[in-house]
Design a protein around this motif. Structure first.
Motif, short mmCIF file in Angstrom:
data_model
loop_
_atom_site.label_atom_id
_atom_site.label_comp_id
_atom_site.label_asym_id
_atom_site.label_seq_id
_atom_site.Cartn_x
_atom_site.Cartn_y
_atom_site.Cartn_z
N CYS A 233 36.38 54.41 2.55
CA CYS A 233 36.73 53.16 3.21
C CYS A 233 35.95 52.93 4.50
O CYS A 233 36.41 52.23 5.38
N THR A 234 34.79 53.52 4.64
CA THR A 234 34.01 53.33 5.86
C THR A 234 33.39 51.94 5.84
O THR A 234 32.90 51.48 4.80
N PRO A 235 33.40 51.23 6.96
CA PRO A 235 32.83 49.88 6.99
C PRO A 235 31.32 49.91 6.89
O PRO A 235 30.66 50.86 7.32
N ARG A 236 30.77 48.85 6.30
CA ARG A 236 29.33 48.76 6.13
C ARG A 236 28.85 47.50 6.84
O ARG A 236 29.37 46.42 6.61
N ILE A 237 27.86 47.65 7.69
CA ILE A 237 27.30 46.52 8.42
C ILE A 237 25.90 46.27 7.89
O ILE A 237 25.07 47.18 7.83
N GLU A 238 25.65 45.01 7.51
CA GLU A 238 24.34 44.66 6.94
C GLU A 238 23.75 43.50 7.74
O GLU A 238 24.42 42.51 7.99
N ILE A 239 22.50 43.64 8.13
CA ILE A 239 21.80 42.59 8.86
C ILE A 239 20.67 42.10 7.97
O ILE A 239 19.82 42.88 7.54
N ALA A 240 20.69 40.79 7.69
CA ALA A 240 19.66 40.21 6.83
C ALA A 240 19.14 38.93 7.46
O ALA A 240 19.87 38.19 8.10
N ALA A 241 17.86 38.66 7.27
CA ALA A 241 17.25 37.43 7.77
C ALA A 241 17.66 36.27 6.89
O ALA A 241 17.84 36.43 5.68
N PRO A 242 17.83 35.07 7.48
CA PRO A 242 18.19 33.91 6.66
C PRO A 242 17.06 33.51 5.73
O PRO A 242 15.88 33.72 6.03
N LYS A 243 17.41 32.94 4.58
CA LYS A 243 16.38 32.54 3.62
C LYS A 243 15.69 31.26 4.05
O LYS A 243 14.53 31.05 3.74
#
Length: 62
Positions: free
Chosen positions: A18-28
């Motif tokens: 249950c560890t949180p996942r942080i994702e950073i993505a550039a906008p399309k």
């Protein structure tokens, strides 16, 4: 006691999933900023009466 010793590792395994996942993505699509700004201003000039009379009498100064 045996039950507690068996439940502790099982609980640890369940909680580790249950560890949180942080994702950073550039906008399309590119980011657009609308800079259409209308600026209006008024300038009020107060002039001494002597200067005002001079400007009226000699209109060719400017």
């Amino acid at each position: 006691m045996k039950r507690i010793s068996l439940l502790m590792p099982a609980a640890a395994l369940l909680l580790s999933g249950c560890t949180p996942r942080i994702e950073i993505a550039a906008p399309k699509e590119p980011i657009t900023i609308n800079m259409n700004v209308k600026i209006e201003h008024e300038i009020h000039i107060k002039v001494d009466k002597d200067v005002e009379a001079l400007l009226k009498n000699q209109s060719d100064l400017f």
